[in-house]
Design a protein around this motif. Structure first.
Motif, mmCIF file in Angstrom:
data_model
loop_
_atom_site.group_PDB
_atom_site.id
_atom_site.type_symbol
_atom_site.label_atom_id
_atom_site.label_comp_id
_atom_site.label_asym_id
_atom_site.label_seq_id
_atom_site.Cartn_x
_atom_site.Cartn_y
_atom_site.Cartn_z
ATOM 1 N N LEU A 131 0.807 -1.220 0.000
ATOM 2 C CA LEU A 131 0.000 0.000 0.000
ATOM 3 C C LEU A 131 0.842 1.272 0.000
ATOM 4 O O LEU A 131 0.421 2.302 -0.519
ATOM 5 N N MET A 132 2.041 1.188 0.574
ATOM 6 C CA MET A 132 2.911 2.366 0.645
ATOM 7 C C MET A 132 3.190 2.940 -0.738
ATOM 8 O O MET A 132 3.298 4.159 -0.920
ATOM 9 N N PHE A 133 3.303 2.072 -1.751
ATOM 10 C CA PHE A 133 3.688 2.556 -3.075
ATOM 11 C C PHE A 133 2.541 2.472 -4.086
ATOM 12 O O PHE A 133 2.769 2.498 -5.290
ATOM 13 N N LYS A 134 1.310 2.356 -3.564
ATOM 14 C CA LYS A 134 0.111 2.405 -4.406
ATOM 15 C C LYS A 134 0.212 1.443 -5.589
ATOM 16 O O LYS A 134 -0.091 1.808 -6.742
ATOM 17 N N ALA A 135 0.630 0.216 -5.274
ATOM 18 C CA ALA A 135 0.781 -0.791 -6.326
ATOM 19 C C ALA A 135 -0.579 -1.185 -6.892
ATOM 20 O O ALA A 135 -1.530 -1.418 -6.144
ATOM 21 N N ASN A 136 -0.656 -1.264 -8.214
ATOM 22 C CA ASN A 136 -1.871 -1.774 -8.865
ATOM 23 C C ASN A 136 -1.863 -3.292 -8.925
ATOM 24 O O ASN A 136 -2.855 -3.941 -8.606
ATOM 25 N N ASP A 137 -0.717 -3.836 -9.352
ATOM 26 C CA ASP A 137 -0.593 -5.278 -9.529
ATOM 27 C C ASP A 137 0.518 -5.824 -8.643
ATOM 28 O O ASP A 137 1.600 -5.221 -8.536
ATOM 29 N N VAL A 138 0.258 -6.981 -8.025
ATOM 30 C CA VAL A 138 1.261 -7.658 -7.205
ATOM 31 C C VAL A 138 1.381 -9.102 -7.712
ATOM 32 O O VAL A 138 0.521 -9.933 -7.428
ATOM 33 N N PRO A 139 2.424 -9.403 -8.506
ATOM 34 C CA PRO A 139 2.586 -10.773 -8.995
ATOM 35 C C PRO A 139 2.923 -11.714 -7.834
ATOM 36 O O PRO A 139 3.870 -11.467 -7.086
ATOM 37 N N VAL A 140 2.122 -12.756 -7.668
ATOM 38 C CA VAL A 140 2.328 -13.690 -6.555
ATOM 39 C C VAL A 140 2.011 -15.114 -7.001
ATOM 40 O O VAL A 140 1.316 -15.328 -7.995
ATOM 41 N N GLY A 141 2.528 -16.074 -6.231
ATOM 42 C CA GLY A 141 2.106 -17.451 -6.403
ATOM 43 C C GLY A 141 0.732 -17.622 -5.776
ATOM 44 O O GLY A 141 0.267 -16.764 -5.013
ATOM 45 N N PHE A 198 -5.568 4.976 -0.076
ATOM 46 C CA PHE A 198 -4.882 3.785 -0.578
ATOM 47 C C PHE A 198 -5.521 3.231 -1.852
ATOM 48 O O PHE A 198 -6.749 3.185 -1.983
ATOM 49 N N VAL A 199 -4.658 2.792 -2.765
ATOM 50 C CA VAL A 199 -5.087 2.054 -3.953
ATOM 51 C C VAL A 199 -5.344 0.603 -3.546
ATOM 52 O O VAL A 199 -4.577 0.026 -2.769
ATOM 53 N N LEU A 200 -6.427 0.018 -4.052
ATOM 54 C CA LEU A 200 -6.711 -1.386 -3.753
ATOM 55 C C LEU A 200 -5.947 -2.261 -4.756
ATOM 56 O O LEU A 200 -6.219 -2.221 -5.960
ATOM 57 N N PRO A 201 -4.973 -3.029 -4.284
ATOM 58 C CA PRO A 201 -4.124 -3.807 -5.199
ATOM 59 C C PRO A 201 -4.820 -5.058 -5.722
ATOM 60 O O PRO A 201 -5.769 -5.556 -5.125
ATOM 61 N N GLU A 202 -4.302 -5.565 -6.826
ATOM 62 C CA GLU A 202 -4.799 -6.802 -7.423
ATOM 63 C C GLU A 202 -3.683 -7.840 -7.424
ATOM 64 O O GLU A 202 -2.540 -7.533 -7.780
ATOM 65 N N ALA A 203 -4.017 -9.053 -7.002
ATOM 66 C CA ALA A 203 -3.055 -10.161 -7.119
ATOM 67 C C ALA A 203 -3.009 -10.591 -8.575
ATOM 68 O O ALA A 203 -4.058 -10.769 -9.212
ATOM 69 N N LYS A 204 -1.809 -10.760 -9.100
ATOM 70 C CA LYS A 204 -1.669 -11.173 -10.490
ATOM 71 C C LYS A 204 -0.970 -12.531 -10.557
ATOM 72 O O LYS A 204 0.179 -12.677 -10.138
ATOM 73 N N ILE A 205 -1.687 -13.498 -11.074
ATOM 74 C CA ILE A 205 -1.144 -14.839 -11.260
ATOM 75 C C ILE A 205 -0.865 -15.010 -12.741
ATOM 76 O O ILE A 205 -1.786 -14.940 -13.567
ATOM 77 N N ASP A 206 0.373 -15.198 -13.093
ATOM 78 C CA ASP A 206 0.731 -15.424 -14.492
ATOM 79 C C ASP A 206 0.695 -16.920 -14.761
ATOM 80 O O ASP A 206 1.559 -17.669 -14.320
ATOM 81 N N GLU A 207 -0.350 -17.340 -15.485
ATOM 82 C CA GLU A 207 -0.516 -18.776 -15.746
ATOM 83 C C GLU A 207 0.605 -19.320 -16.623
ATOM 84 O O GLU A 207 0.798 -20.531 -16.716
ATOM 85 N N ASN A 208 1.324 -18.414 -17.276
ATOM 86 C CA ASN A 208 2.392 -18.863 -18.176
ATOM 87 C C ASN A 208 3.760 -18.961 -17.501
ATOM 88 O O ASN A 208 4.718 -19.412 -18.113
ATOM 89 N N VAL A 209 3.832 -18.500 -16.227
ATOM 90 C CA VAL A 209 5.116 -18.575 -15.533
ATOM 91 C C VAL A 209 5.502 -20.044 -15.349
ATOM 92 O O VAL A 209 4.688 -20.871 -14.925
#
Length: 336
Positions: free
Chosen positions: A147-157, A182-193
């Protein structure tokens, strides 16, 4: 065009291996090069001390992880690259968020629930036996990181999706109770990773002891590759790609044309020993220049430190602005 903010944290409790490179480092660096992306990458050393209580491992891993990302092509001019512990604003935000986070939310955290379940299965009367507050409340620290850096996307497992959802919950509660900051972040799962297989065919992981080191010299790299399991088929006997993990590892570093040629040679009876030599050569082709850069950096840790301090200065300028707004919103202000 508005740039999308992407934030990634790397825990400093180990030395990166080939699986980390294929599954996280290489794709994250490629993504950071996109013109419409603003990347933040940090060394999560405060997260590291939750489970690792060996100061030397934390210290050495911090250097190794930083050097690895830089050696693999991370551009600190394009990516805000910093050490978590160099941003005291994160720790202050962590406390403010702790004060508004429901205990029930923390009770539902997967890591805490797993530790409680382990105690119950062992017959412990106290379900919280040897569970420390770092483990219990680290989703709040992770929320502060995001939240400190107003991330839009957070790539995670997939195992980390819950923590990003918790960050959304905490941010939403703050925004509703105090002020929309605060920006509400989104978890990003890359199915191709790619999830790289290890020497024994399972996922490459330090916990399985089946990893291939990322920056060993050419001779040691070949030795590690030689440990990959194969069957007893002789030279000249046709071999299928699914008969040894070495094919999947080769595929992760080769072009489609090279992979097709390797498949053909196996089918025509390529000896396992020769296949391992070809794999080691393919790995070395990509890793050799990175290995040279890695050793150059680790021989001069002050250069790594300078890069991290420059990244921290950029990060703190932004963090200070948001934290001042947060402090004001909760009533922590100068008397006038």
């Amino acid at each position: 065009m508005t740039k999308k903010r992407v934030l990634t944290g790397v825990t400093t409790t180990g030395i990166p291996h080939l699986g980390n490179y294929v599954g996280a480092i290489r794709p994250a660096i490629r993504a950071s090069q996109s013109e419409n992306t603003e990347s933040f990458l940090f060394l999560a050393d405060y997260h590291g001390i939750i489970k690792c209580h060996d100061p030397e491992i934390i210290h050495q891993s911090t250097q190794a992880v930083a050097a690895t990302w830089l050696a693999c092509g991370l551009d600190p001019e394009r990516t805000t690259f910093y050490r978590q512990s160099d941003i005291p604003e994160i720790l202050e935000l962590n406390w403010i968020l702790t004060c508004i986070t429901a205990k029930g939310l923390m009770n539902r955290a997967h890591a805490y629930k797993a530790a409680v379940q382990d105690n119950l299965e062992k017959g412990q009367e106290d379900q919280d036996h040897q569970i420390e507050m770092g483990l219990y409340s680290y989703p709040i620290l992770m929320s502060a990181d995001i939240l400190m850096f107003k991330a839009n996307d957070v790539p995670v497992g997939r195992d980390q999706i819950q923590h990003v959802e918790m960050a959304r919950d905490i941010a939403g509660r703050f925004n509703h109770r105090f002020k929309e900051l605060f920006v509400l972040p989104e978890a990003k799962i890359d199915e191709n990773v790619e999830t790289l297989v290890g020497l024994d065919g399972r996922k490459m992981s330090k916990s399985y002891g089946n990893t291939i080191p990322l920056f060993e010299n050419e001779k040691k790299l070949q030795k590690a590759v030689n440990k990959i399991i194969t069957n007893l088929k002789e030279p000249g006997e046709p071999k299928m790609p699914d008969e040894s993990p070495l094919f999947e590892i080769y595929k992760a570093f080769a072009t489609p044309q090279e992979t097709a040629e390797f498949t053909r040679m196996l089918a025509e009876g390529l000896a396992w020993g020769e296949a391992k030599k070809q794999l080691a050569a393919k790995l070395n082709e990509e890793l050799a220049p990175k290995r040279e850069r890695y050793h150059e950096l680790t021989a001069h840790p002050e250069r790594i430190e300078d890069i991290l301090q420059a990244g921290a200065a950029r990060a703190r300028r932004e963090a200070r602005v948001l934290l001042d707004q947060v402090r004001d919103a909760v009533g922590i202000r100068a008397l006038k």
